[in-house]
Scaffold this active site. Structure first.
Site, PDB file in Angstrom:
ATOM      1  N   LYS A 124       0.873  -1.195   0.000  1.00  8.40           N
ATOM      2  CA  LYS A 124       0.000   0.000   0.000  1.00  8.40           C
ATOM      3  C   LYS A 124       0.899   1.231   0.000  1.00  8.40           C
ATOM      4  O   LYS A 124       1.897   1.279   0.698  1.00  8.40           O
ATOM      5  CB  LYS A 124      -0.921  -0.003   1.225  1.00  8.40           C
ATOM      6  CG  LYS A 124      -1.787   1.259   1.304  1.00  8.40           C
ATOM      7  CD  LYS A 124      -2.916   1.124   2.298  1.00  8.40           C
ATOM      8  CE  LYS A 124      -2.523   1.283   3.741  1.00  8.40           C
ATOM      9  NZ  LYS A 124      -1.889   2.566   4.075  1.00  8.40           N
ATOM     10  N   GLU A 126       0.706   5.758  -0.363  1.00  7.34           N
ATOM     11  CA  GLU A 126      -0.180   6.919  -0.217  1.00  7.34           C
ATOM     12  C   GLU A 126       0.034   7.898  -1.370  1.00  7.34           C
ATOM     13  O   GLU A 126       1.178   8.174  -1.747  1.00  7.34           O
ATOM     14  CB  GLU A 126       0.117   7.626   1.112  1.00  7.34           C
ATOM     15  CG  GLU A 126      -0.098   6.735   2.329  1.00  7.34           C
ATOM     16  CD  GLU A 126       0.167   7.452   3.655  1.00  7.34           C
ATOM     17  OE1 GLU A 126       0.505   8.653   3.641  1.00  7.34           O
ATOM     18  OE2 GLU A 126       0.051   6.785   4.695  1.00  7.34           O
ATOM     19  N   GLU A 193      -9.303   7.558   3.602  1.00  9.04           N
ATOM     20  CA  GLU A 193      -9.192   7.903   5.026  1.00  9.04           C
ATOM     21  C   GLU A 193      -9.678   9.324   5.265  1.00  9.04           C
ATOM     22  O   GLU A 193      -9.243  10.270   4.575  1.00  9.04           O
ATOM     23  CB  GLU A 193      -7.726   7.758   5.485  1.00  9.04           C
ATOM     24  CG  GLU A 193      -7.543   8.120   6.955  1.00  9.04           C
ATOM     25  CD  GLU A 193      -6.236   7.615   7.563  1.00  9.04           C
ATOM     26  OE1 GLU A 193      -5.463   6.928   6.873  1.00  9.04           O
ATOM     27  OE2 GLU A 193      -6.005   7.926   8.749  1.00  9.04           O
TER      28      GLU A 193
END
Ligand code: KIV
Length: 275
Positions: A124, A126, A193
């Site tokens: 993962k 960002e 998020e």
């Protein structure tokens, strides 16, 4: 093999990326939790959690840092190995640490390969448009990628703290464009998020790949929480967290009782002693 995932459903022996995509198509919500060690990983596997994330949050939840920018690649590699050796069913995703992919596709591949070698099945990272070359390169190298948009903790300084993202029209459009760009680059899912529910719903509807929400409302295809928040160990009281247990109080109670039993010479008893 039964390919269903989701609460109460009998699931496959091993969760693969395609099972998350099946879940989205079928409208079945799936769960992801962070995990960094053997016992939490095994408990979450037994509970049927589909995805375990060795998040860079290991730096703040386990290692005592005040921000994930301090979490290193070596930290994540170490904890990824611990989780991967402990479970067989959940899909294992590990974070690329701050500074290990922003520098370009070659660095992203090098660090991604090391996480896969440690036992991760996907990584993962960002960011949106600015990391599309890294996402493409990872996917072309055979490393599945989960995106992460909205509040991106590695950019906490640039974002001026923990704040809901995408509140105004322009920011919402930008986030939706970023999500499409990540999908186009080959990401198989995207964490959203701290974004308004309406924006998460819009992105979830537009994308063919699953969204996984944390502070993004109930319309995402899956949900994720940091396990110590979910289980009430961290004491974190964010609006988006429900505490499904009160482990902090329970652990304190146990430790206090243990201390009392030692002081009172009531532990160890004869049953704990060897002749
Ligand atoms: O590191 C982490 O725990 C995460 C979750 C908040 C999604 O990235």
């Amino acid at each position: 093999m039964n390919s269903s995932v989701g609460a109460g459903a009998p699931g496959p022996a091993k969760i693969r990326i395609r099972h998350l995509q099946d879940a989205k198509r079928a409208g079945r919500a799936f769960s992801m939790l962070t995990s960094y060690d053997q016992y939490s990983a095994k408990a979450f596997e037994r509970a049927g959690i589909e995805v375990l994330l060795i998040g860079d949050s290991v730096g703040t939840t386990v290692l005592g840092h005040d921000s994930t920018v301090h979490t290193t690649h070596e930290d994540i590699r170490l904890f990824t190995g611990a989780v991967a050796r402990s479970v067989s069913r959940p899909l294992i995703v590990a974070d690329l640490a701050f500074g290990t992919y922003q520098t370009g596709p070659a660095d992203a591949i090098r660090h991604g390969v090391e996480l896969i070698r440690a036992g991760a099945e996907a990584v993962k990272l960002e960011g949106g448009h600015e990391i599309v070359p890294q996402v493409r390169a990872l996917v072309e190298a055979g490393i599945p990628v989960m995106g992460h948009l909205g509040f991106t903790p590695q950019s906490v300084n640039a974002l001026s703290g923990h704040r809901v993202q995408g509140r105004d029209h322009q920011a919402a459009d930008r986030l939706a464009d970023d999500a499409l760009a990540l999908q186009e680059a080959g990401a198989f899912a995207i964490v959203l998020e701290l974004v308004p529910r309406s924006l998460a719903q819009r992105v979830t509807e537009v994308l063919q790949i699953p969204t996984i929400g944390i502070g993004a409302g109930p319309d995402c295809d899956g949900q994720v929480l940091v396990w110590q928040d979910m289980a009430g160990l961290s004491g974190f009281e964010g609006k988006f967290v429900r505490r499904f247990a009160h482990l902090r109080e329970e652990l304190e109670r146990a430790a206090r009782e243990y201390r009392g039993a030692v002081e009172g010479r009531e532990y160890p008893g004869p049953e704990h002693s060897f002749d």
